[in-house]
Scaffold this motif. Structure first.
Motif, PDB file in Angstrom:
ATOM      1  N   GLU A  31       5.442   5.402  -1.223  1.00  0.00           N
ATOM      2  CA  GLU A  31       5.399   4.974   0.188  1.00  0.00           C
ATOM      3  C   GLU A  31       6.296   3.784   0.521  1.00  0.00           C
ATOM      4  OE1 GLU A  31       1.385   4.159   1.528  1.00  0.00           O
ATOM      5  OE2 GLU A  31       0.737   5.924   0.412  1.00  0.00           O
ATOM      6  N   HIS A  34      11.195   3.268   0.120  1.00  0.00           N
ATOM      7  CA  HIS A  34      12.211   3.906   0.957  1.00  0.00           C
ATOM      8  C   HIS A  34      13.615   3.341   0.746  1.00  0.00           C
ATOM      9  CE1 HIS A  34      14.090   5.810   4.430  1.00  0.00           C
ATOM     10  NE2 HIS A  34      14.565   4.618   4.740  1.00  0.00           N
ATOM     11  N   ALA A  37      15.169   4.462  -2.321  1.00  0.00           N
ATOM     12  CA  ALA A  37      15.488   5.893  -2.211  1.00  0.00           C
ATOM     13  C   ALA A  37      16.827   6.096  -1.501  1.00  0.00           C
ATOM     14  CB  ALA A  37      14.375   6.633  -1.465  1.00  0.00           C
ATOM     15  N   TYR A  55       7.701  13.158  -2.025  1.00  0.00           N
ATOM     16  CA  TYR A  55       6.989  12.006  -1.468  1.00  0.00           C
ATOM     17  C   TYR A  55       5.783  11.712  -2.357  1.00  0.00           C
ATOM     18  CZ  TYR A  55       5.069   9.066   2.312  1.00  0.00           C
ATOM     19  OH  TYR A  55       4.598   8.020   3.079  1.00  0.00           O
ATOM     20  N   SER A  57       2.995   9.624  -2.436  1.00  0.00           N
ATOM     21  CA  SER A  57       2.097   8.697  -1.771  1.00  0.00           C
ATOM     22  C   SER A  57       0.687   8.778  -2.341  1.00  0.00           C
ATOM     23  CB  SER A  57       2.059   9.031  -0.270  1.00  0.00           C
ATOM     24  OG  SER A  57       0.874   8.547   0.306  1.00  0.00           O
ATOM     25  N   GLU A  59      -1.914   7.487  -0.977  1.00  0.00           N
ATOM     26  CA  GLU A  59      -2.845   7.766   0.126  1.00  0.00           C
ATOM     27  C   GLU A  59      -2.924   9.268   0.398  1.00  0.00           C
ATOM     28  OE1 GLU A  59      -1.965   5.501   3.649  1.00  0.00           O
ATOM     29  OE2 GLU A  59      -2.497   3.606   2.698  1.00  0.00           O
ATOM     30  N   VAL A  60      -1.786   9.933   0.332  1.00  0.00           N
ATOM     31  CA  VAL A  60      -1.761  11.386   0.516  1.00  0.00           C
ATOM     32  C   VAL A  60      -2.530  12.060  -0.626  1.00  0.00           C
ATOM     33  CG1 VAL A  60      -0.253  13.403   0.386  1.00  0.00           C
ATOM     34  CG2 VAL A  60       0.344  11.510   1.903  1.00  0.00           C
ATOM     35  N   ARG A  95       1.966   0.682  -1.169  1.00  0.00           N
ATOM     36  CA  ARG A  95       1.625  -0.372  -0.228  1.00  0.00           C
ATOM     37  C   ARG A  95       0.251  -0.952  -0.542  1.00  0.00           C
ATOM     38  NH1 ARG A  95       3.268   2.400   5.436  1.00  0.00           N
ATOM     39  NH2 ARG A  95       1.953   4.050   4.577  1.00  0.00           N
TER      40      ARG A  95
END
Lengths: 363, 363
Positions: A31, A34, A37, A55, A57, A59-60, A95
């Protein structure tokens, strides 16, 4: 963009992963990673590699895992992606390091198990893990954001070629040696390394090294005897563990203690038979890392430290076809050797108070 | 998290993509679409689908493309991913709609061309495109952030089942009809639709519809004659185009004008032979969309509008095996039919001033 982000990307793509034209590269972006990346994409475009961005993440992942009934299947489409890949670059940096803290251990384990094939496919590529300095990681390290950025880039932006040459000296000593002895406060431990091959972990797949930063030389010891004191604090399974003391006899831990987190330490040692034996002896040689941040990616590579791991040994240290210590765990513990310490190989001192033999010429 | 994000995810996964247990799903997440990705992940976990997350960042794409020498290859690893996928969910929503504005057109085109196989593999899945309302998209729409969020959710969170039933009425009229005539200011145009099948685009793969929101019924007309005035402004190739007037004879544009952007319009019409013929006639029926935002995903579905596209026709409108109008372009242009207008099918009025026959019973 901070110029160091571009330098980080260049080291990752060119030194670490040795990406070449036409390579199929997967970049997994956390996350908060970026900016790295973007810089990595520019390097990959420049090289003429084929890029696919995943991705990554937490959280995902948490949302998916918690909503699932727990009967996870293998993601055969993701498996196909990695099976067709030459290189995988993992850009860590979330994060919130606790983003998936409330996923039940059982669910997490079931999900990990279903992803075993995908993980193996990744390991079969020239994969490299690194981290982009985020505020969340700065917080975990107990550092200000800019301070942490400096810390990360000091560790990552080394003269890797020179460090690899330096570490080659230690590798030669270990490869030619039979027995290692470490002596310091509450520590006098010996172990056999006869027949084992040390890895010069120079942050590049060309050196069997898959972390950026790296900067350690490690091997797989056996026949361990004596006592060792790990004075560098760490977090294991969410618990602070401090001042671990282990006593070995016939290669096995027969006694243990810790000022803090002794229960967790006991749990780990009781995992299986292999969890009471050493799987790794590592010598930290990255002097760009000058403080502990409770992140094993950095801590174990720090100059003036030695670490040992209970549990699984790495195949790279073993003669072809031989299996080393086997275990479900591999837990590194670190001891500071900057003062009042010495490491001997076959009776000759090779490191004293953090200084190596070839640096000082001591006998 | 805004409850509407969860509702959006549920509509996307369950109504639009009809994801079922064990499906291999790729979710492509734009830079600003993180929250929707989290909500979609929870829906996919709940259904028991297998999830792989791609990072769809325009900034990353720009960096890669600009650094590349322009001889792009096919990403065979990404191709493998999509070939093993059942569903692809594209979550639009960047942080800057002009993020890749400085990529030369030639480079962009070369990159697109190399990705042709990957795009076809995506199109072979049950793919659905949607957008997460970001500040960048609000800015493009000329709206405040919260205002734009309301706009998006009004468009997306419909009673799709009811709208599909409503649109089925229009589809039946078009399927049974032979000729359509549209009359309004500066507009009196007729076209044949005999033998063509209308698509009830109800925002679901079950209706051959791959956009969320959707809400239009469209077909592929031919033998077009007369004049048409498109009064809804749009941005084509970065240029504002306003008040387009086209005159057709024997199915072809023989004259055109625009108050603004006439050059771009001319360029488009000169692309190839098919660019001067209509590829689509669409009737916007989503009354949750109540204003133009210069985004074709929304504008063409707006209630009380009709749109026509010059260029390529969709296979879904054609009898099996027949090819329709062919062109490298497909450019939609929209006309407001809310006032002083009527659409006739075979001489019978089916829509007058935005009101449909079945709503008002007019003759």
């Amino acid at each position: 963009m901070d110029e160091r982000i571009h330098e980080h990307a260049a080291v990752l793509v060119n030194w670490s992963a040795r990406v070449s034209e036409g390579d199929n590269v997967v970049v997994s972006v956390d996350e908060g990673a970026h900016d790295l990346a973007v810089a990595v994409a520019a390097e990959l475009g420049d090289v003429g590699a084929n890029m696919s961005m995943q991705y990554g993440s937490s959280e995902v992942g948490r949302a998916y895992t918690k909503a699932h009934d727990g009967e996870f299947e293998e993601s055969t489409h993701e498996l196909a992606l990695y099976e067709e890949s030459d290189v995988v670059l993992r850009l860590g940096g979330g994060r919130n390091t606790s983003a998936d803290a409330d996923v039940p251990a059982e669910t997490r384990q079931a999900s990990m198990q279903a992803a075993q094939g995908v993980r193996e496919a990744v390991m079969a590529t020239d994969w490299v893990s690194t981290v982009h300095p985020t505020r969340s990681l700065a917080q975990q390290a107990g550092m200000a954001y800019e301070e942490y950025q400096d810390f990360v880039y000091d560790a990552v932006l080394r003269d890797w070629e020179a460090l690899a040459d330096e570490m080659a000296k230690m590798k030669t000593i270990l490869d030619e040696g039979s027995e290692v002895r470490l002596v310091k406060e509450n520590t006098d431990i010996t172990m056999s390394i006869e027949g084992r091959t040390a890895v010069n972990s120079a942050a590049s797949v060309a050196y069997d090294s898959h972390n950026l930063p790296s900067g350690e030389v490690f091997t797989a010891p056996y026949d361990v005897a004596g006592e060792v004191f790990f004075d560098v604090p760490m977090t294991l399974r969410g618990t602070r563990v401090q001042n671990v003391h282990l006593t070995f006899e016939d290669g096995e831990v027969i006694d243990y203690s810790a000022d803090q987190g002794e229960d967790v330490l006991g749990e780990i040692l009781d995992t299986d038979k292999g969890a009471r034996r050493l799987g790794e002896l590592g010598i930290g040689m990255n002097r760009g890392i000058d403080r502990f941040t409770d992140s094993i990616l950095f801590d174990e590579k720090m100059g003036d430290t030695v670490h040992m791991a209970v549990g699984r040994a790495y195949d790279a240290n073993l003669p072809e076809g031989e299996t080393g210590n086997d275990s479900a765990v591999h837990v590194d513990m670190i001891t500071d050797v900057s003062e009042d310490s010495r490491m001997e190989v076959d009776g000759e001192v090779v490191q004293r108070n953090g200084v190596f033999r070839w640096e000082d010429g001591f006998e």
